[in-house]
Design a protein around this motif. Structure first.
Motif, PDB file in Angstrom:
ATOM      1  N   ALA A   1       0.831  -1.203   0.000  1.00 60.67           N
ATOM      2  CA  ALA A   1       0.000   0.000   0.000  1.00 60.67           C
ATOM      3  C   ALA A   1       0.866   1.255   0.000  1.00 60.67           C
ATOM      4  O   ALA A   1       0.593   2.219  -0.735  1.00 60.67           O
ATOM      5  N   THR A   2       1.931   1.242   0.809  1.00 60.10           N
ATOM      6  CA  THR A   2       2.813   2.408   0.875  1.00 60.10           C
ATOM      7  C   THR A   2       3.493   2.651  -0.466  1.00 60.10           C
ATOM      8  O   THR A   2       3.531   3.781  -0.973  1.00 60.10           O
ATOM      9  N   THR A   3       4.042   1.586  -1.065  1.00 63.09           N
ATOM     10  CA  THR A   3       4.713   1.727  -2.360  1.00 63.09           C
ATOM     11  C   THR A   3       3.730   2.141  -3.443  1.00 63.09           C
ATOM     12  O   THR A   3       4.036   2.996  -4.284  1.00 63.09           O
ATOM     13  N   ALA A   4       2.527   1.547  -3.436  1.00 64.88           N
ATOM     14  CA  ALA A   4       1.526   1.879  -4.456  1.00 64.88           C
ATOM     15  C   ALA A   4       1.098   3.338  -4.350  1.00 64.88           C
ATOM     16  O   ALA A   4       0.933   4.025  -5.369  1.00 64.88           O
ATOM     17  N   ILE A   5       0.912   3.831  -3.131  1.00 65.59           N
ATOM     18  CA  ILE A   5       0.530   5.236  -2.961  1.00 65.59           C
ATOM     19  C   ILE A   5       1.638   6.149  -3.466  1.00 65.59           C
ATOM     20  O   ILE A   5       1.391   7.157  -4.142  1.00 65.59           O
ATOM     21  N   GLY A   6       2.885   5.796  -3.142  1.00 66.25           N
ATOM     22  CA  GLY A   6       4.004   6.601  -3.627  1.00 66.25           C
ATOM     23  C   GLY A   6       4.091   6.607  -5.139  1.00 66.25           C
ATOM     24  O   GLY A   6       4.289   7.653  -5.764  1.00 66.25           O
ATOM     25  N   MET A   7       3.921   5.425  -5.764  1.00 64.77           N
ATOM     26  CA  MET A   7       3.967   5.355  -7.223  1.00 64.77           C
ATOM     27  C   MET A   7       2.780   6.086  -7.854  1.00 64.77           C
ATOM     28  O   MET A   7       2.920   6.762  -8.880  1.00 64.77           O
ATOM     29  N   ALA A   8       1.600   5.960  -7.244  1.00 66.98           N
ATOM     30  CA  ALA A   8       0.414   6.620  -7.795  1.00 66.98           C
ATOM     31  C   ALA A   8       0.552   8.134  -7.767  1.00 66.98           C
ATOM     32  O   ALA A   8      -0.047   8.832  -8.594  1.00 66.98           O
ATOM     33  N   SER A   9       1.350   8.655  -6.838  1.00 63.32           N
ATOM     34  CA  SER A   9       1.531  10.110  -6.784  1.00 63.32           C
ATOM     35  C   SER A   9       2.232  10.637  -8.033  1.00 63.32           C
ATOM     36  O   SER A   9       2.138  11.833  -8.344  1.00 63.32           O
TER      37      SER A   9
END
Length: 766
Positions: free
Chosen positions: A307-315
């Motif tokens: 979730a943390t990595t996905a949120i960072g990538m989605a930004s």
């Protein structure tokens, strides 16, 4: 897990049904490379708007400059070649539309100038004078060597690989030139070379890399079945993410080619962690319980890290550049898809195909435990010093990283002895510089200047630009027209009229002059080397400044109705790719900041979240700080290592912190809790770094330098991430700052301890 067997069986069935579509989609995605940077930005991007304005008048700059030893202005076969390129059906689409927008050779341009030279008495160019005017443009310094310049249309660019091959074949068929002797350069060749190099690298090194990753998984996990499951699921996740790109109608770009290694690293990491939790329980424990305990132990850190990595990538989707937006979207989707596959299909595989680990050569559990506990005690003894060193390295590295320079020049992508660089070198030696910088002088209907005055102004600017260091002789209409003699005004007016009638069509055909209802447009083209060290952006700005300064020396009345435009396809590509790297760096900085926010929520405190990010930032700061200190420009391949390294660092950190917090309430001190976390997570961290680092390092042998640098950079970053999680993070936890990370445990029940070595005979790996 027994109650879930029907569901797990269905999951496996659905995965098998989806597998053919995944494979087909992944194959098509990898075949759909599109490295045309001009399409990466919208029309409102100012450099793109200037370039589009130029293209509307003189056509696109997507050209192929084609020459070979023996291509001279006396070779009549060049006329036949030009005619074939214009008329042959293979150079047209299914509707009969020409796939090019123009073709011209030095021989053809020379003949056209000669035919139109004597349009008035006293105004003429000898063949030698005409040849001299075209040198550095379509004729080489020797006055003999020439080239064929083919301009691609929009539809032609989509078929550039096939068309470039057909151009080589046409040169062979109609000029007797072996395909290997044809020298080609230009923006079309640049993009095509990148596509082909990327594809060749994958076809040559993907299989050895995959085989090495599988072998290392087998060696580290000591189970053939476990290696097949972990590696197979990683391949499935890679394929599914690539298939998502294809089925959503997108094609691969220079950024999206990083998706497969990103997903592979995260999938292998998660799979290795869960498999180690599975093996932590004794072989005599029922398989269903081992699977349940492994998922219970690992689902939370896996979910948090994904979730943390996905949120960072989605930004990254907030970027205005399409490649960055697409990379952010597909990487976030791939990370979440990987999480679902690991938590769903991995238990299903182990339920119906239980894995057992061979203990041959494996150290006894007790000795492994003592080893990790000894490392925890050693880290505790040096925790303050290691904490200072770790945080200091992050600060100093971050400061040095701020001075990083980027480069997107063609010679930074290929080795000096590669074919594309050799072709550029040959063409620039025998014809002249290959990177055009374009200046357009537009005179609207209000302009008081006559034809000769406009020609004089163009000639003046051409002479001034030719004096600039790093620029070639300027080619313009003034290069092709003899000077007007001093004659009475009434004769001069007639001469100007004849000049427009006779020379206008010739200048129009060779792309140096256009007349539209709004007025006349005069083109000046100067060139610079594709292999030099000049910065295209700065050079274009210098040209723009010289033009403005020179025009300002004329009276305001002369400049009435005059507008200028300065652009060029390669400077535009340089500007776009420079903007791409700049946006990528700033977007990753924003993603990092967002991950910090998410980490503070996961760790239930601002101080705890910030400290937990130190081991994640540690490898990036150290690696990019070193690159900044060296002062050597980096390319897009090196920049893209940041996303993969960040993902693996966050994953390992959250696994470690989860087990640390689970052990803390039942431990006598923090050292014991750190030892527990090391014992459970350390082997998986080491195995992941070895498997993925050495597997990616295979690509370091590639001749395509961005891929080679990406692979070597990833291997270094994975090693540094391991140091961050097994040295810096334990030091933070055991040092004075560790109290901020000693919050309430995330999960009140720690995973079971591994059982002692069984007395039964060793079981070979399944």
């Amino acid at each position: 897990m027994e109650a879930h067997r029907p569901r797990l069986r269905l999951l496996l069935l659905y995965a098998l049904i989806a597998a053919p579509a995944v494979v087909i989609g992944a194959i098509h995605a990898m075949e759909s490379n599109n490295n045309s940077p001009v399409d990466w930005v919208d029309a409102d991007f100012h450099p793109r708007a200037s370039y589009d304005q130029h293209c509307e008048l003189f056509g696109p700059g997507d050209v192929v400059v084609m020459s070979w030893p023996g291509a001279t202005v006396q070779d009549e076969r060049l006329d036949r070649l030009s005619a074939v390129i214009r008329t042959a059906p293979v150079f047209r689409d299914d509707n009969g539309e020409w796939l090019f927008s123009g073709v011209v050779s030095g021989r053809e341009a020379l003949a056209q100038l000669g035919q139109a030279a004597a349009f008035a008495e006293g105004l003429s160019l000898t063949p030698d004078e005409a040849s001299a005017r075209l040198r550095g443009y379509l004729i080489g310094p020797d006055g003999q060597t020439t080239a064929v310049v083919v301009t691609f249309g929009e539809q032609g660019l989509k078929r550039r690989e096939r068309l470039v091959g057909l151009l080589r074949q046409a040169a062979h068929d109609f000029c007797g030139v072996a395909p290997g002797e044809v020298r080609m350069a230009g923006p079309v060749i640049d993009g095509l070379s990148v596509d082909q190099a990327s594809r060749d690298t994958l076809s040559r090194y993907a299989a050895p890399s995959a085989a090495l990753v599988f072998a290392l998984c087998w060696f580290n996990l000591r189970s053939l079945r476990a290696a097949v499951v972990v590696f197979g699921l990683a391949m499935f996740c890679q394929g599914a993410t690539l298939a998502l790109v294809y089925y959503s109608g997108e094609s691969m770009s220079a950024l999206l080619v990083v998706l497969p290694p990103l997903i592979q690293v995260l999938a292998v990491s998660g799979g290795v962690h869960l498999t180690n939790y599975y093996f932590d329980l004794s072989d005599i424990t029922p398989t269903s319980k081992r699977i349940a305990e492994a998922i219970r132990a690992g689902w939370l850190p896996c979910a948090l890290s994904s979730a943390t990595t996905a949120i960072g990538m989605a930004s990254l989707m907030a970027s205005r550049l399409e490649p960055i937006r697409l990379f952010g979207a597909y990487s976030a989707a791939g990370v979440l898809l990987t999480l679902g596959v690991l938590l769903g299909l991995l238990p299903a595989c182990y339920t119906f195909w239980p894995a057992r680990r061979s203990r041959r050569g494996l150290a006894p559990t007790g000795s492994r435990t003592l080893g990790w506990e000894a490392w925890a005690r050693l880290t505790s003894r040096w925790a303050p010093a290691l904490t200072v060193l770790g945080i200091g390295a992050v600060v100093v590295g971050g400061w040095q990283a701020a001075s990083i320079q980027t480069s997107v020049r063609i010679e930074t992508m290929f080795a000096a002895d590669s074919r594309v660089i050799e072709d550029y070198r040959w063409i620039e030696e025998h014809l002249g510089p290959t990177v055009p910088l374009e200046v357009t002088l537009s005179f609207d209907n209000r302009s008081p200047l006559g034809y000769r005055d406009r020609l004089t102004l163009v000639s003046d600017l051409s002479s001034r630009l030719a004096q600039e260091p790093g620029l070639s002789k300027c080619i313009s209409a003034a290069s092709c027209v003899p000077p007007f003699p001093e004659v009475p005004p009434e004769v001069l007016q007639q001469a100007e009229h004849e000049a427009v009638l006779q020379l206008g069509p010739v200048l129009d055909r060779i792309g140096l002059w256009r007349r539209t209802p709004a007025g006349e447009h005069w083109r000046l083209t100067t060139r610079t080397s594709a292999l030099g060290s000049a910065d295209y952006g700065k050079l274009l700005e210098r040209v723009r400044r010289v033009v403005a300064e020179r025009l300002n020396q004329y009276p305001a009345a002369v400049r009435t109705g005059l507008a200028t435009n300065t652009t060029g396809v390669m400077p535009l590509v340089h500007e776009i790719q420079g903007q791409l790297l700049s946006d990528l760096l700033s977007s990753f900085a924003a993603a990092l900041a967002l991950i910090v926010v998410v980490m503070t929520l996961a760790q239930a405190g601002i101080a705890a979240g910030v400290l937990a990010m130190v081991p994640n930032v540690f490898p990036l700061a150290l690696f990019f700080g070193w690159l900044g200190y060296r002062g050597h420009p980096i390319d897009i391949g090196v920049v893209m290592t940041a996303s993969v390294a960040l993902g693996i660092a966050v994953d390992d950190t959250l696994h470690f912190l989860t087990f640390y917090r689970r052990a803390l309430p039942r431990s006598t001190d923090r050292t014991e809790a750190v030892g527990f976390a090391m014992r459970h997570c350390g082997p998986a961290m080491i195995q992941t770094s070895i498997c993925c680092g050495l597997g990616l390092l295979v690509f370091a042998m590639s001749d395509f330098l961005p891929t080679s640098r990406f692979a070597s950079g990833m291997a270094i970053l994975l090693g540094l991430a391991l140091v961050g999680d097994l040295v810096v993070l334990p030091a933070l936890l055991l040092g004075p700052l560790g109290r901020f990370l000693a919050a309430a445990p995330i999960d009140s029940e720690p995973a079971d301890e591994p059982a002692d070595e069984p007395a039964a005979p060793l079981v070979a790996a399944a």
